[in-house]
Design an enzyme around this catalytic site. Structure first.
Site, PDB file in Angstrom:
ATOM      1  N   GLY A  36      28.579  18.198 -13.054  1.00 20.18           N
ATOM      2  CA  GLY A  36      28.289  19.183 -13.597  1.00 20.18           C
ATOM      3  C   GLY A  36      27.770  19.227 -15.003  1.00 20.18           C
ATOM      4  O   GLY A  36      28.366  18.715 -15.790  1.00 20.18           O
ATOM      5  N   ASP A 269      22.742  16.636 -21.562  1.00 22.39           N
ATOM      6  CA  ASP A 269      24.124  17.067 -21.649  1.00 22.39           C
ATOM      7  C   ASP A 269      24.844  16.050 -22.854  1.00 22.39           C
ATOM      8  O   ASP A 269      25.628  16.656 -23.511  1.00 22.39           O
ATOM      9  CB  ASP A 269      24.765  16.847 -20.454  1.00 22.39           C
ATOM     10  CG  ASP A 269      24.288  17.572 -19.181  1.00 22.39           C
ATOM     11  OD1 ASP A 269      23.503  18.511 -19.499  1.00 22.39           O
ATOM     12  OD2 ASP A 269      24.567  17.049 -17.896  1.00 22.39           O
TER      13      ASP A 269
END
Length: 321
Positions: A36, A269
């Protein structure tokens, strides 16, 4: 020497969803993991700043998959005290299928995931109260997108409360069209999120898709963010690096040379994690962007979102301080 670097460790929390990952061919051999966008950032942040123990805020079930996730996060130094449990709910699921031409195809099952019910959990209010003691809370547009509309308001109100208490809010739009009924609704909701953000870490391509634009100049993207009240803006530009802007000043942090890109998954990320790690050490924006570029370049030279710990490197070691 590392011992010469002294700073007060910031308390950072990350809000989002982590899902079960199945990678491989349908009805064939598949590898199991979890993933995620926000979890990737929390994990890299934990590796980069030993002892920070960033808190992850999400909801899981009481099943074995959920228990394994919690245990793995603890082993990575992530604080799981705000991982709430919902009986009868499960983590979301996604699959990664490699096509014959080498492209990846993703499929998601998350409409009834535990994380979608985070803001309705009976303990969510107490979590928000505890987060008032933190220095920064980070989340993405995906965190907002997966919530039912009434719960989106609950999350935004929680962020507003935290900001009033002096907590900094950092946001990455991470715009995924499949999660929104329309681009106009996505613009409206993500705009509300930006209005609460102190720091925006956005990708130029995402912002263009969100607005139906093409090749918008980074200063125009930054100006739009500032017009909504964002004080510090970073526009990520892939291999070109990142442009930063704050208080009428701006600059460019050039990207690192990469000989062979293996997998761009989690590059953004990782950038965000290294940027926030540097921010937590009190560095200026151009330095934060430099370290964001450096870690992102490392990550995209390996397969998968999470590279081996040996290849991550602590930020203090990368800086040779």
């Amino acid at each position: 020497m590392a011992s010469s670097l002294t700073f007060k460790k910031k308390k950072v929390a990350v809000i989002g969803e982590c899902m079960i990952e199945l990678s491989g061919q349908p009805f064939g051999q598949q590898a199991q993991y979890f993933g995620g966008d926000t979890l990737n950032t929390a994990l890299y942040l934990s590796r980069l700043v030993p002892g920070m123990n960033p808190a992850y805020v999400t909801a899981l079930g009481n099943d074995n998959y959920s228990r394994y996730m919690r245990q793995s996060w603890l082993q990575e130094g992530i604080d799981t005290q705000f991982v709430l449990t919902l009986d009868g709910k499960l983590p979301g699921l996604y699959t990664i299928e490699n096509t014959p031409c080498g492209e990846k195809s993703f499929h998601y099952w998350r409409n009834d995931s535990a994380a979608r019910c985070l803001c309705r959990h009976e303990l969510f209010g107490s979590v928000v109260d505890d987060l008032k003691a933190f220095d920064l809370v980070y989340l993405t547009g995906i965190t907002l997108a997966i919530l039912p509309d009434p719960d989106k308001y609950l999350l935004l109100r929680a962020l507003e409360t935290l900001q009033e208490e002096g907590v900094k809010i950092a946001v990455d739009s991470n715009y995924r069209p499949a999660l929104w009924p329309s681009s106009s609704l996505a613009c409206e909701w993500i705009g509300k999120l930006y209005q609460l953000a102190d720091i925006a870490l956005v990708t130029a391509d995402d912002e263009d898709r969100l607005l139906g634009m093409h090749d918008s100049p980074p200063p125009i993207i930054a100006k739009r963010m500032h017009s909504m009240g964002v004080k510090q803006v970073v526009v990520k530009l892939g291999q070109e690096g990142a442009m930063w802007s704050q208080y009428g000043l701006n600059g460019m942090a050039r990207g690192n040379k990469v000989d062979r890109v293996m997998d761009t998954t989690a590059g953004g990320d990782a950038f965000n994690a290294a940027f926030l790690a540097a921010w937590s050490m009190g560095m200026e924006m151009h330095e934060c962007c430099h370290w964001g570029n450096k870690l992102a370049a490392r990550v995209i030279q390996h397969k998968g979102a999470i590279i081996p710990r040996d290849y991550t490197g602590y930020l203090t070691e990368l800086m040779n301080v």
